[in-house]
Motif scaffolding. Sequence first.
Motif, PDB file in Angstrom:
ATOM      1  N   ALA A 169       2.600  21.343  21.730  1.00  0.00           N
ATOM      2  CA  ALA A 169       2.363  19.899  21.791  1.00  0.00           C
ATOM      3  C   ALA A 169       3.660  19.121  21.631  1.00  0.00           C
ATOM      4  N   MET A 170       4.548  19.584  20.739  1.00  0.00           N
ATOM      5  CA  MET A 170       5.820  18.900  20.536  1.00  0.00           C
ATOM      6  C   MET A 170       6.690  18.993  21.788  1.00  0.00           C
ATOM      7  N   ILE A 171       6.687  20.134  22.426  1.00  0.00           N
ATOM      8  CA  ILE A 171       7.459  20.288  23.658  1.00  0.00           C
ATOM      9  C   ILE A 171       6.893  19.375  24.739  1.00  0.00           C
ATOM     10  N   ASP A 172       5.561  19.298  24.837  1.00  0.00           N
ATOM     11  CA  ASP A 172       4.911  18.487  25.865  1.00  0.00           C
ATOM     12  C   ASP A 172       5.214  17.013  25.706  1.00  0.00           C
ATOM     13  N   ARG A 173       5.274  16.507  24.478  1.00  0.00           N
ATOM     14  CA  ARG A 173       5.510  15.079  24.281  1.00  0.00           C
ATOM     15  C   ARG A 173       6.964  14.752  24.029  1.00  0.00           C
ATOM     16  N   GLY A 174       7.853  15.725  24.151  1.00  0.00           N
ATOM     17  CA  GLY A 174       9.268  15.446  23.948  1.00  0.00           C
ATOM     18  C   GLY A 174       9.653  15.400  22.490  1.00  0.00           C
ATOM     19  N   GLY A 175       8.906  15.982  21.581  1.00  0.00           N
ATOM     20  CA  GLY A 175       9.177  15.972  20.168  1.00  0.00           C
ATOM     21  C   GLY A 175      10.305  16.823  19.717  1.00  0.00           C
ATOM     22  N   LEU A 176      10.653  17.784  20.526  1.00  0.00           N
ATOM     23  CA  LEU A 176      11.799  18.612  20.204  1.00  0.00           C
ATOM     24  C   LEU A 176      13.017  18.042  20.883  1.00  0.00           C
ATOM     25  N   THR A 177      14.067  17.793  20.113  1.00  0.00           N
ATOM     26  CA  THR A 177      15.258  17.195  20.680  1.00  0.00           C
ATOM     27  C   THR A 177      16.017  18.189  21.526  1.00  0.00           C
ATOM     28  N   GLY A 178      16.682  17.670  22.540  1.00  0.00           N
ATOM     29  CA  GLY A 178      17.527  18.500  23.367  1.00  0.00           C
ATOM     30  C   GLY A 178      16.794  19.272  24.452  1.00  0.00           C
ATOM     31  N   LEU A 179      15.495  19.042  24.598  1.00  0.00           N
ATOM     32  CA  LEU A 179      14.734  19.752  25.621  1.00  0.00           C
ATOM     33  C   LEU A 179      14.216  18.745  26.642  1.00  0.00           C
ATOM     34  N   ALA A 180      14.781  18.757  27.813  1.00  0.00           N
ATOM     35  CA  ALA A 180      14.378  17.808  28.849  1.00  0.00           C
ATOM     36  C   ALA A 180      13.402  18.465  29.812  1.00  0.00           C
ATOM     37  N   THR A 181      12.371  17.718  30.195  1.00  0.00           N
ATOM     38  CA  THR A 181      11.389  18.223  31.153  1.00  0.00           C
ATOM     39  C   THR A 181      11.508  17.531  32.507  1.00  0.00           C
ATOM     40  N   THR A 212      27.022  12.890  25.648  1.00  0.00           N
ATOM     41  CA  THR A 212      28.461  13.044  25.863  1.00  0.00           C
ATOM     42  C   THR A 212      29.248  12.964  24.561  1.00  0.00           C
ATOM     43  N   ALA A 213      28.688  12.350  23.525  1.00  0.00           N
ATOM     44  CA  ALA A 213      29.350  12.277  22.223  1.00  0.00           C
ATOM     45  C   ALA A 213      29.156  13.601  21.493  1.00  0.00           C
ATOM     46  N   SER A 214      29.965  13.872  20.472  1.00  0.00           N
ATOM     47  CA  SER A 214      29.818  15.132  19.737  1.00  0.00           C
ATOM     48  C   SER A 214      28.458  15.196  19.052  1.00  0.00           C
ATOM     49  N   GLU A 215      28.006  14.103  18.491  1.00  0.00           N
ATOM     50  CA  GLU A 215      26.669  13.986  17.901  1.00  0.00           C
ATOM     51  C   GLU A 215      26.203  12.547  18.047  1.00  0.00           C
ATOM     52  N   VAL A 216      24.910  12.370  18.202  1.00  0.00           N
ATOM     53  CA  VAL A 216      24.347  11.025  18.280  1.00  0.00           C
ATOM     54  C   VAL A 216      23.014  11.016  17.531  1.00  0.00           C
ATOM     55  N   PRO A 230      18.376   7.422  10.499  1.00  0.00           N
ATOM     56  CA  PRO A 230      18.095   8.241  11.690  1.00  0.00           C
ATOM     57  C   PRO A 230      16.872   9.120  11.489  1.00  0.00           C
ATOM     58  N   VAL A 231      16.178   9.402  12.590  1.00  0.00           N
ATOM     59  CA  VAL A 231      14.998  10.276  12.553  1.00  0.00           C
ATOM     60  C   VAL A 231      15.261  11.611  13.231  1.00  0.00           C
ATOM     61  N   GLY A 232      16.454  11.773  13.796  1.00  0.00           N
ATOM     62  CA  GLY A 232      16.802  13.022  14.469  1.00  0.00           C
ATOM     63  C   GLY A 232      18.251  12.999  14.913  1.00  0.00           C
ATOM     64  N   LEU A 233      18.656  14.074  15.565  1.00  0.00           N
ATOM     65  CA  LEU A 233      20.044  14.210  15.979  1.00  0.00           C
ATOM     66  C   LEU A 233      20.121  14.976  17.299  1.00  0.00           C
ATOM     67  N   LEU A 234      20.973  14.509  18.182  1.00  0.00           N
ATOM     68  CA  LEU A 234      21.279  15.229  19.420  1.00  0.00           C
ATOM     69  C   LEU A 234      22.744  15.611  19.382  1.00  0.00           C
ATOM     70  N   ARG A 235      23.077  16.749  19.963  1.00  0.00           N
ATOM     71  CA  ARG A 235      24.457  17.225  19.994  1.00  0.00           C
ATOM     72  C   ARG A 235      24.997  17.193  21.420  1.00  0.00           C
ATOM     73  N   VAL A 249      18.528   5.938  21.244  1.00  0.00           N
ATOM     74  CA  VAL A 249      19.861   6.503  21.099  1.00  0.00           C
ATOM     75  C   VAL A 249      20.869   5.517  21.665  1.00  0.00           C
ATOM     76  N   LEU A 250      22.058   5.471  21.068  1.00  0.00           N
ATOM     77  CA  LEU A 250      23.124   4.619  21.563  1.00  0.00           C
ATOM     78  C   LEU A 250      23.432   5.003  23.010  1.00  0.00           C
ATOM     79  N   ASP A 251      23.237   4.059  23.924  1.00  0.00           N
ATOM     80  CA  ASP A 251      23.346   4.345  25.352  1.00  0.00           C
ATOM     81  C   ASP A 251      24.751   4.791  25.759  1.00  0.00           C
ATOM     82  N   ALA A 252      25.778   4.311  25.081  1.00  0.00           N
ATOM     83  CA  ALA A 252      27.157   4.680  25.416  1.00  0.00           C
ATOM     84  C   ALA A 252      27.430   6.162  25.151  1.00  0.00           C
ATOM     85  N   SER A 253      26.541   6.840  24.416  1.00  0.00           N
ATOM     86  CA  SER A 253      26.706   8.262  24.089  1.00  0.00           C
ATOM     87  C   SER A 253      26.035   9.166  25.109  1.00  0.00           C
ATOM     88  N   LEU A 254      25.453   8.573  26.162  1.00  0.00           N
ATOM     89  CA  LEU A 254      24.686   9.336  27.143  1.00  0.00           C
ATOM     90  C   LEU A 254      25.225   9.109  28.551  1.00  0.00           C
TER      91      LEU A 254
END
Length: 112
Positions: free
Chosen positions: A31-43, A53-57, A69-74, A99-104
């Motif tokens: 369910a988390m994968i289906d709704r995008g609940g896991l960070t870093g996994l794009a469908t 593009t940033a080291s962490e956001v 923050p509620v999560g972190l992307l690398r 997420v800060l748009d300048a980091s993507l």
Amino acid sequence: MAKIKVPKLEASTFRGWTFVLVAGAVLTVLAMIDRGGLTGLATGRTGCVMTVTASEVNIRSTPGTELAPVGLLRQGDETDAQRVITNGFRQLAGEGRWVLDASLTPTAGSRC
């Protein structure tokens, strides 16, 4: 040398609380994968996939820095996003994910 003994699967194995807990855990992850609940996994379901593009956001629950923050992307993580940008923050797929748009940066072929 010690031998490893594997128990036989029987009908009683699939009864009781053990089965309920294992099945619940598997369904929760799906369910988390289906709704995008896991960070870093794009469908790609939103048509807009962004790469970090940033080291962490930090993922925020609102388009600002007032709340923790509620999560972190690398760097290199890909995530589904919306086309909505507010106060310099891009809305990601799922509820309360900004997420800060300048980091993507959009991935090739994305419609962002």
